[in-house]
Write a protein that holds these residues in place. Structure first.
Motif, PDB file in Angstrom:
ATOM      1  N   ARG A 189      -8.983  -2.749   3.446  1.00  0.00           N
ATOM      2  CA  ARG A 189     -10.286  -3.388   3.230  1.00  0.00           C
ATOM      3  C   ARG A 189     -11.181  -2.537   2.328  1.00  0.00           C
ATOM      4  NH1 ARG A 189     -11.556  -5.777   9.330  1.00  0.00           N
ATOM      5  NH2 ARG A 189     -10.600  -7.846   8.983  1.00  0.00           N
ATOM      6  N   GLN A 190     -11.037  -1.234   2.439  1.00  0.00           N
ATOM      7  CA  GLN A 190     -11.863  -0.353   1.600  1.00  0.00           C
ATOM      8  C   GLN A 190     -11.321  -0.272   0.180  1.00  0.00           C
ATOM      9  OE1 GLN A 190     -10.696   3.128   0.668  1.00  0.00           O
ATOM     10  NE2 GLN A 190     -12.394   3.020  -0.783  1.00  0.00           N
ATOM     11  N   TRP A 191      -9.997  -0.127   0.020  1.00  0.00           N
ATOM     12  CA  TRP A 191      -9.406   0.091  -1.304  1.00  0.00           C
ATOM     13  C   TRP A 191      -9.191  -1.213  -2.076  1.00  0.00           C
ATOM     14  CZ3 TRP A 191      -3.998   0.448  -3.365  1.00  0.00           C
ATOM     15  CH2 TRP A 191      -3.956   1.164  -4.577  1.00  0.00           C
ATOM     16  N   GLN A 192      -9.009  -2.313  -1.326  1.00  0.00           N
ATOM     17  CA  GLN A 192      -8.833  -3.632  -1.929  1.00  0.00           C
ATOM     18  C   GLN A 192      -7.622  -3.718  -2.868  1.00  0.00           C
ATOM     19  OE1 GLN A 192     -10.914  -6.805  -1.620  1.00  0.00           O
ATOM     20  NE2 GLN A 192     -10.874  -5.660   0.292  1.00  0.00           N
ATOM     21  N   PRO A 193      -6.421  -3.541  -2.345  1.00  0.00           N
ATOM     22  CA  PRO A 193      -5.233  -3.709  -3.192  1.00  0.00           C
ATOM     23  C   PRO A 193      -5.064  -5.168  -3.596  1.00  0.00           C
ATOM     24  CG  PRO A 193      -4.584  -3.533  -0.897  1.00  0.00           C
ATOM     25  CD  PRO A 193      -6.056  -3.234  -0.946  1.00  0.00           C
ATOM     26  N   ASP A 194      -4.412  -5.374  -4.724  1.00  0.00           N
ATOM     27  CA  ASP A 194      -4.057  -6.724  -5.146  1.00  0.00           C
ATOM     28  C   ASP A 194      -2.751  -7.173  -4.494  1.00  0.00           C
ATOM     29  OD1 ASP A 194      -6.129  -7.150  -7.379  1.00  0.00           O
ATOM     30  OD2 ASP A 194      -5.220  -5.228  -7.909  1.00  0.00           O
ATOM     31  N   GLY A 241       1.533   1.172 -15.508  1.00  0.00           N
ATOM     32  CA  GLY A 241       0.089   1.342 -15.521  1.00  0.00           C
ATOM     33  C   GLY A 241      -0.632   0.905 -14.273  1.00  0.00           C
ATOM     34  N   HIS A 242       0.117   0.554 -13.217  1.00  0.00           N
ATOM     35  CA  HIS A 242      -0.517   0.103 -11.989  1.00  0.00           C
ATOM     36  C   HIS A 242      -0.812   1.296 -11.069  1.00  0.00           C
ATOM     37  CE1 HIS A 242       0.103  -3.982 -13.199  1.00  0.00           C
ATOM     38  NE2 HIS A 242       1.411  -3.807 -13.301  1.00  0.00           N
ATOM     39  N   ASP A 243      -1.831   1.159 -10.261  1.00  0.00           N
ATOM     40  CA  ASP A 243      -2.224   2.199  -9.299  1.00  0.00           C
ATOM     41  C   ASP A 243      -1.444   1.963  -8.009  1.00  0.00           C
ATOM     42  OD1 ASP A 243      -3.458   4.135  -7.821  1.00  0.00           O
ATOM     43  OD2 ASP A 243      -5.506   3.441  -8.193  1.00  0.00           O
ATOM     44  N   VAL A 244      -0.561   2.897  -7.668  1.00  0.00           N
ATOM     45  CA  VAL A 244       0.338   2.735  -6.517  1.00  0.00           C
ATOM     46  C   VAL A 244       0.046   3.807  -5.478  1.00  0.00           C
ATOM     47  CG1 VAL A 244       2.740   2.686  -5.753  1.00  0.00           C
ATOM     48  CG2 VAL A 244       2.133   1.779  -8.012  1.00  0.00           C
ATOM     49  N   ARG A 245      -0.098   3.372  -4.241  1.00  0.00           N
ATOM     50  CA  ARG A 245      -0.270   4.309  -3.128  1.00  0.00           C
ATOM     51  C   ARG A 245       0.644   3.898  -1.976  1.00  0.00           C
ATOM     52  NH1 ARG A 245      -6.898   5.325  -3.436  1.00  0.00           N
ATOM     53  NH2 ARG A 245      -6.890   5.616  -5.715  1.00  0.00           N
ATOM     54  N   VAL A 246       1.126   4.899  -1.246  1.00  0.00           N
ATOM     55  CA  VAL A 246       2.073   4.646  -0.157  1.00  0.00           C
ATOM     56  C   VAL A 246       1.446   5.070   1.154  1.00  0.00           C
ATOM     57  CG1 VAL A 246       4.376   5.098   0.756  1.00  0.00           C
ATOM     58  CG2 VAL A 246       4.006   5.039  -1.728  1.00  0.00           C
ATOM     59  N   ALA A 247       1.316   4.132   2.085  1.00  0.00           N
ATOM     60  CA  ALA A 247       0.744   4.406   3.397  1.00  0.00           C
ATOM     61  C   ALA A 247       1.854   4.557   4.434  1.00  0.00           C
ATOM     62  CB  ALA A 247      -0.204   3.279   3.812  1.00  0.00           C
ATOM     63  N   SER A 248       1.765   5.636   5.197  1.00  0.00           N
ATOM     64  CA  SER A 248       2.739   5.884   6.263  1.00  0.00           C
ATOM     65  C   SER A 248       2.110   6.830   7.270  1.00  0.00           C
ATOM     66  CB  SER A 248       4.026   6.480   5.683  1.00  0.00           C
ATOM     67  OG  SER A 248       5.041   6.538   6.672  1.00  0.00           O
TER      68      SER A 248
END
Length: 429
Positions: A119-124, A28-35
């Motif tokens: 800074r915009q998305w504020q990941p935990d 249930g966590h929101d996961v995004r991958v930056a590359s």
């Protein structure tokens, strides 16, 4: 919670991260991958949300310029002889790695846009591939907890520790630190002070089975390796059971000296074909056939999903890369390795010491020697027995699903809520 995974564009490094990313999403966590932008298709092909940041890195150009020199300090690393890792060795390792590797894959645009997005998305939580130091900077800049996702033997931390030990022995005024200088300069632009946490994370999620981990006394969360090969289609020839023993020969992304020249490789295959087995080679089949016809028991394929292929194999020959090694371990397949770069020799030595395979030194292996090693692994039952023992140990490690609650707890403990709140509106430098 929100989880941002930072990984520079490199297929084999990324593949190891996918199962944990999937487990986090399933929980249930929101996961995004930056590359880098050029890697978007690989990320979305894994069913994950991609965040393109910065410009495509130019690592290949850097390696063409200094690759041979870097290999002087990153090849044939034998930890059984630590005395060779003196000041000159460890300094040159970092002095070359910083300008031609670390700062190339973490260039200014990549760090800037990753920090801006964090800074915009504020990941935990920020999980970062162990060379993607931009992930640590971004986490500190937005107040997120952060950890390395380790998909190899942790030579990064090993040599960093060795470097710092040698550095303390240096005379005052003669203590250069290329990694600190570069990383501190990159971090201070975003109000982040340098410390060694930027190098090793607040903790490490380690996919290497406990038996094979280096004892570095770092906070570690073990997780079971689960094979992932990208988009996978089972080819027709793998839909039915093999009619004879099968041996896989794969060169991975780095290859070995005897596979570089198609004519030389062709001769190796002629000798290997003397073994009573089907030899499946994942390589450029057309280039091999231009040299001459292949033996009837050699099947050359451009690509085969390793996870599917190895479950049908009695042995595998490879260069020692983590993905290949781990997939063979996962399926309990005896291994014959020709290691060369970075941590491959270490894993080859460890596997041989456990009785689950053999290794031959790169540059000093003959076709006949390779054939005899494979024949021995196939003939002696102890290799299969030991490979299956290690398989059972590896599969007993915590699954990605089991690790999710641990990551949730650690994130709650390490996340700097005050920093996150104070940086939410800070413009990117």
């Amino acid at each position: 919670m929100r989880v941002l995974i930072a990984a520079f564009a490199h297929t084999s490094h990324f593949h190891g991260l996918v199962p944990l990313a999937g487990a986090l999403r399933a929980a249930g966590h929101d996961v995004r991958v930056a590359s880098q932008p050029g890697f978007v298709d690989s990320i979305t092909g894994a069913g994950l949300t991609a965040v393109p940041v910065g410009e495509d890195h130019r690592l290949l150009e850097a390696m063409q310029q200094k690759g041979a020199e870097i290999q002087r300090y990153s090849a044939n690393i034998d930890l059984s002889h630590p005395e060779v890792f003196d000041w000159d060795y460890v300094f040159n390792l970092f002095d070359l790695s910083v300008p031609y590797f670390y700062s190339v894959i973490n260039d200014e645009s990549f760090v800037r846009e990753l920090v801006g997005y964090a800074r915009q998305w504020q990941p935990d939580l920020v999980l970062w591939e162990p060379y993607t130091f931009a992930g640590a900077i971004a986490a500190r800049a937005c107040g997120a907890a952060h950890a390395r996702l380790m998909g190899a033997s942790d030579l990064n931390a090993y040599f960093r520790r060795a470097f710092l030990e040698r550095l303390r022995e240096r005379p005052a005024g003669q203590r250069p630190d290329p990694l600190r200088d570069w990383l501190a300069g990159a971090a201070e632009q975003y109000g982040v002070a340098y410390d060694e946490e930027l190098v090793v994370g607040q903790w490490t999620v380690d996919m290497l089975p406990e038996r094979f981990r280096l004892d570095l006394s770092l906070p570690t969360v073990p997780v079971r390796y689960v094979p992932y090969n990208g988009r996978t289609v089972v080819p027709d020839w793998l839909k039915t059971a093999a009619t004879r023993r099968r041996v896989c020969l794969t060169t991975g992304s780095t290859g070995t000296s005897f596979t570089a020249d198609p004519a030389v490789f062709h001769r190796y295959l002629q000798v290997l074909a003397q073994i009573d087995a089907e030899i499946v080679v994942t390589t450029d089949a057309a280039a091999l056939r231009e040299v001459g016809p292949l033996p009837k028991n050699v099947r050359a394929v451009g690509f085969a999903p390793l996870d599917v292929l190895l479950e049908s194999c009695s042995a595998v020959i490879h260069h020692g890369g983590f993905g290949t090694w781990s997939t063979a371990l996962y399926h309990g397949v005896p291994q014959v390795m020709v290691p060369h770069v970075w941590d491959t020799l270490l894993r080859a030595q460890q596997t041989a010491a456990e009785g689950a395979g053999l290794y031959l030194r790169e540059g000093a292996v003959s076709a006949e020697g390779l054939r005899d090693s494979v024949a021995r692994v196939l003939a002696e039952p102890s290799f299969l027995n030991q490979a299956r023992r290690l398989r059972d140990e590896a599969r007993a490690e915590s699954s990605p699903q089991d690790v999710v609650p641990v990551l949730e707890e650690l994130t709650g403990r390490h996340r700097d809520v005050r920093t996150a709140a104070s940086t939410a509106q800070v413009p990117v430098a």
